[in-house]
Motif scaffolding. Structure first.
Motif, mmCIF file in Angstrom:
data_model
loop_
_atom_site.group_PDB
_atom_site.id
_atom_site.type_symbol
_atom_site.label_atom_id
_atom_site.label_comp_id
_atom_site.label_asym_id
_atom_site.label_seq_id
_atom_site.Cartn_x
_atom_site.Cartn_y
_atom_site.Cartn_z
ATOM 1 N N TRP A 91 35.062 -32.997 3.660
ATOM 2 C CA TRP A 91 35.325 -32.664 2.251
ATOM 3 C C TRP A 91 34.840 -33.790 1.337
ATOM 4 O O TRP A 91 34.211 -33.544 0.308
ATOM 5 N N ASN A 122 33.157 -26.976 0.464
ATOM 6 C CA ASN A 122 34.240 -27.895 0.148
ATOM 7 C C ASN A 122 35.568 -27.176 -0.038
ATOM 8 O O ASN A 122 36.607 -27.588 0.472
ATOM 9 N N SER A 163 38.236 -29.400 -5.641
ATOM 10 C CA SER A 163 36.994 -29.997 -5.144
ATOM 11 C C SER A 163 36.061 -30.329 -6.294
ATOM 12 O O SER A 163 35.430 -31.396 -6.317
#
Length: 450
Positions: free
Chosen positions: A79, A287, A320
């Motif tokens: 991530w 992500n 994200s």
């Protein structure tokens, strides 16, 4: 098309020139070996994805194979990597558009591009797929045209342009002008160009027939790498002298200049911008799904599990995007300190991900064979020998980064971040999240989405 888009990135159009300049015509070998390693890793990932298609992908498989600490660690590292990539690609896209429209500052264009693609991802997974399809198609058409033109020049099919023959391959110091050691250095650089192929396995979890989709995508990754990377690099080193000064700018622009095509640089900028938008689009999707998967396992705030009517984890997408915005701000306010630290810290994550995929595969495959559970639709070749060879090769690449000055800071900072993430797991892990509870929550979420 998503898997093709994941393989063809701006690194091929721009970064290949730097590899050729540093390695010589032997860059073909560097790309071939690194491409082979990625093909083997994707084969392992594909085998696991066919058995258990999941948007958490290798993070989920790491959880099954090595425990929640492995899933937590590799999930958050992945991530973090793509959050940095979003900031980098948004800045690159902003710079290209700013070159066309100077009145709009780079930061404003970067923000606009990221916001637009965020909305695309929030609306539905179908809209993400549609955009990525067309981005990938443009890249495929562009690289195919470049290759056709290059082959035409090599075989002398274009009037007025003399074929270089083999002069650029064996002249200018030979096939390996800087020695065999540079081939190995080239492998270390090239392998990062292929990162993104694993996105197909993540996206498979949201397709109507995930098993079929994964099998097709993984089986085709071999010819995609052979054709688009090794094939195009072979054409470039045949057409252009490896030590040409303008090779570093972009080998494809140099090739278009050979054909006296007007606005060659701007054509290439459009193709690179498409690659940037494709990468942004995929990064935002990947992500958010990884963050959603972490939340499912209790390794991220449970609030991120909220999905909209189309099944999109909106909060995960926005979280994200927000972190990527912060990183992008650092790229303008502190490019040589904070942002440089973040970029270097994410530098070797790709190899750690590949390593975790390989280790997880060996553990799960042996476990499955012992239990004799099912017949595999997609198998890793020559298991387990080839899997062990792949792991040794990747460990060798990680160790070699310590001895390459330009990459030393990347491996050290990545390992530092990895240690901090592992430490945070044991420091903050909530033991109340049992496997049974996670399974129940996942079942409830899937039922709700259906």
């Amino acid at each position: 098309m998503i898997s093709i888009g994941g393989v063809i990135g701006a690194g091929l159009f721009v970064g290949s020139g730097a590899v050729i300049n540093a390695t010589g015509p032997g860059a073909i070998i560097s790309y071939a070996i690194s491409g082979l390693l990625v093909v083997l890793v994707m084969r392992m990932l594909g085998e696991m994805a066919v058995v258990n298609p999941d948007s958490g992908s290798f993070s989920t498989y790491a959880h099954e194979a090595m425990g929640s600490w492995a899933s937590y660690t590799i999930g958050w590292l992945y991530w973090f990597y793509w959050a940095i990539v979003i900031a980098i690609e948004a800045t690159a896209g902003g710079a290209i558009v700013h070159g066309w429209i100077p009145v709009i500052p780079v930061w404003a264009v970067s923000l606009i591009l990221t916001v637009l693609l965020t909305f695309t991802n929030i609306f539905s997974v179908k809209s993400f797929g549609e955009f990525e399809y067309w981005f990938a198609l443009i890249k495929v058409v562009a690289i195919s045209l470049f290759m056709c033109l290059g082959v035409a020049i090599i075989f002398g099919f274009i009037p007025g342009i003399q074929s270089p023959g083999l002069s650029n391959l064996i002249g200018h110091g030979g096939f390996m002008p800087k020695g065999f050691s540079t081939i190995f250095v080239g492998i270390v650089v090239c392998i990062f160009s292929f990162f993104g192929a694993e996105i197909a396995a993540i996206a498979a979890g949201e397709t109507p027939d995930p098993q079929k989709s994964v099998v097709v995508a993984i089986k085709n990754v071999t010819w995609r790498i052979l054709l688009f990377y090794i094939g195009s690099v072979a054409i470039l080193v045949t057409l252009l002298p490896w030590d040409a000064a303008d090779l570093l700018k972009s080998p494809y622009v140099t090739m278009l200049d050979m054909l006296k095509i007007p606005a060659a640089g701007q054509i290439m900028n459009f193709v690179v911008l498409t690659s940037v938008l494709s990468c942004l689009n995929s990064a935002l999707y990947t992500n958010s799904r990884m963050l959603y998967s972490l939340a499912q396992k209790g390794n991220a705030p449970r609030a991120l599990l909220k999905v909209n009517k189309n099944g999109v984890p909106v909060r995960a997408v926005l979280a994200s995007t927000f972190f990527a915005y912060v990183c992008a701000i650092f790229s303008f306010t502190s490019p040589d300190k904070v942002f440089l630290f973040l970029v270097n810290a994410s530098g070797a994550i790709a190899l750690l991900v590949y390593l975790v995929i390989a280790v997880s595969h060996i553990i799960l495959r042996k476990r499955m064979e012992k239990q004799n559970k099912q017949v595999l639709k997609l198998k890793m070749w020559l298991f387990p020998g080839l899997s062990y060879i792949t792991i040794v090769a990747m460990i060798g690449i990680l160790i070699s980064m310590v001895f390459i000055e330009s990459m030393r800071s990347q491996i050290y900072l990545t390992l530092l971040i990895a240690v901090l993430v592992v430490g945070s797991y044991f420091l903050f892990n909530r033991k109340s999240h049992t496997t049974l509870e996670n399974s129940t929550n996942e079942t409830m979420l899937k039922t709700g989405n259906d």
